[in-house]
Write an enzyme that holds these catalytic residues in place. Structure first.
Site, short mmCIF file in Angstrom:
data_model
loop_
_atom_site.label_atom_id
_atom_site.label_comp_id
_atom_site.label_asym_id
_atom_site.label_seq_id
_atom_site.Cartn_x
_atom_site.Cartn_y
_atom_site.Cartn_z
N THR A 1 94.40 -7.11 53.26
CA THR A 1 93.82 -7.58 54.52
C THR A 1 93.54 -6.39 55.43
O THR A 1 94.35 -5.46 55.50
CB THR A 1 94.77 -8.58 55.23
OG1 THR A 1 94.15 -9.03 56.44
CG2 THR A 1 96.12 -7.98 55.54
N HIS B 1 111.52 -9.42 49.27
CA HIS B 1 112.69 -8.61 48.89
C HIS B 1 113.54 -9.29 47.82
O HIS B 1 114.46 -8.68 47.26
CB HIS B 1 113.54 -8.35 50.14
CG HIS B 1 114.40 -7.14 50.04
ND1 HIS B 1 114.36 -6.24 48.99
CD2 HIS B 1 115.36 -6.64 50.89
CE1 HIS B 1 115.23 -5.27 49.18
NE2 HIS B 1 115.86 -5.49 50.32
#
Length: 416
Positions: free
Chosen positions: A334, A387
């Site tokens: 993006t 994560h």
């Protein structure tokens, strides 16, 4: 009469919102003509007529939610233009009105006999009267199913059952929306289905993923010099401009090959490592952000990537993206820099586990060594990652790899 039904839209898409009727009742439509546009969670879909004829009536209004299989319109293959359901059904409606009148006249004597102008007791069989007395039920309160109005035992039992049925709990009164202060005018705008979906998915991404973001900065000097030298010839040879997106797409693919867990997703208790590179490129439109996918980006050259990104962006702005254009990406890029963003933390595009954010290029003083500084075109880049399966070491390593490839753009030709 031909029913127009909501077709199968796509996997996992079961409903849509009527955006606009392209044809109106009374219009003649040819087979294949688009008659209505539906807005789904992902794209707008136009439904076409399967047969020629006159659109008699529409059964849903713009803004209504319709599900797959619902009938939303009717087409008369033998109708004439200008005819609608109202014009053709009006005589039938008059006949229907007359029929209840006749039935009422016939039923009145049976339901109630008069004696000197006073109503007599209801007509009921002896067994029904006995049962009503035993149960303490007033025959005047019972509706008879018999066409002539005679009350039978089953009518009494049905009445008793209705009386003993648990009463529905009164609905909670809806809380009224706070009234706007006339002295402080506001405008209320209903969210489009796509905007609602974007909002829902962004919240889900933050709630379900252990999302972190790591940052770095890239010296754009070498890339900008290369682009300046090559852009005219590139345009002449390929018919498309050489932009930054093709370089960053190639750099991302090089980094994904080195850090494959960034090109993965979680399915249940399994990690799915993807051996292909379908890179999503975020495009801002009037209806919100969409992420069309450049398929097999690793097999495309720079011109192929630029052309595909240009085609997808054009389709996005024209609202012509298909579901296949949006599904199945493995990683997203993006570019908030086109709007002037200097720094941001992009949100994951679930079920992907990584997204790269590009930002504005700004000239800043950069230390070449301990004694010398030089103004350089610099860009901050950000990697948001899940994560749960990507460790901080790999996330930082991924971003460093992207930085190295962008700062040495010729290496992208070798890496690619």
């Amino acid at each position: 009469m031909i029913e127009v039904k909501v077709p199968e839209l796509a996997e996992s898409v079961t409903e849509g919102t009527v955006a606009e009727w392209l044809k109106q009742p009374g219009d003649y439509v040819e087979k294949g003509d688009d008659i209505v546009e539906l807005e789904t969670d992902k794209v707008n879909v136009e439904i076409s007529a399967e047969e020629s004829g006159v659109l008699k009536e529409t059964l849903a209004e713009p803004g209504d939610t319709v599900k797959v299989g619902d009938t939303i319109a009717k087409i008369d293959a033998n109708g004439e233009a200008g005819e609608t359901a109202e014009t053709t059904e009006a005589p039938a409606a008059e006949e229907t009105k007359e029929e209840p009148k006749q039935e009422t006249k016939q039923a009145e004597p049976a339901e109630e006999e008069t004696n000197g102008g006073q109503p007599s007791r209801p007509i009921a069989s002896p067994a029904a009267r006995k049962l009503a007395r035993e149960k303490g039920i007033d025959l005047n309160e019972i509706s008879a199913r018999d066409p002539l109005g005679r009350i039978r035992q089953e009518d009494i039992l049905e009445h008793e059952q209705k009386q003993n049925a648990p009463k529905a709990q009164p609905k909670e009164e809806k809380k009224e929306a706070p009234k706007d202060d006339p002295a402080k005018p506001v405008e209320r705008i209903r969210m489009s289905r796509r905007r609602q979906t974007i909002a829902k998915r962004l919240v889900e991404a933050q709630q379900t993923a252990a999302m972190l973001t790591t940052f770095n900065e890239v010296d754009m000097t070498n890339l900008m010099d290369l682009r300046k030298r090559r852009k005219d010839k590139f345009l002449d040879d390929n018919g498309v401009k050489l932009g930054f997106m093709s370089f960053f797409t190639k750099a991302v693919i090089g980094a994904l090959k080195k850090y494959p867990y960034v090109n993965a997703e979680i399915q249940g208790d399994e990690i799915v490592l993807k051996k292909f590179y379908d890179v999503g490129v975020a495009v801002s439109t009037e209806d919100g952000l969409v992420v069309p996918v450049v398929r097999d980006a690793d097999r495309l050259d720079f011109a192929g990537i630029e052309k595909e990104i240009g085609n997808l962006a054009e389709k996005a702005h024209a609202k012509k993206l298909g579901l296949n254009d949006l599904q199945g990406g493995t990683f997203t890029i993006t570019n908030g820099g086109v709007f002037g963003s200097l720094w941001s933390t992009p949100i994951l595009n679930s079920p992907q586990v990584g997204i790269l954010g590009m930002h504005s290029i700004q000239w800043r003083p950069v230390a070449l060594d301990k004694d010398n500084f030089e103004n350089r075109p610099m860009m901050y880049i950000a990697l948001s990652y899940d994560h749960r399966i990507i460790d901080g070491k790999d996330a930082v390593g991924f971003l460093v790899k992207v930085k190295e490839l962008i700062e040495d753009p010729e290496s992208l030709l070798l890496e690619g």
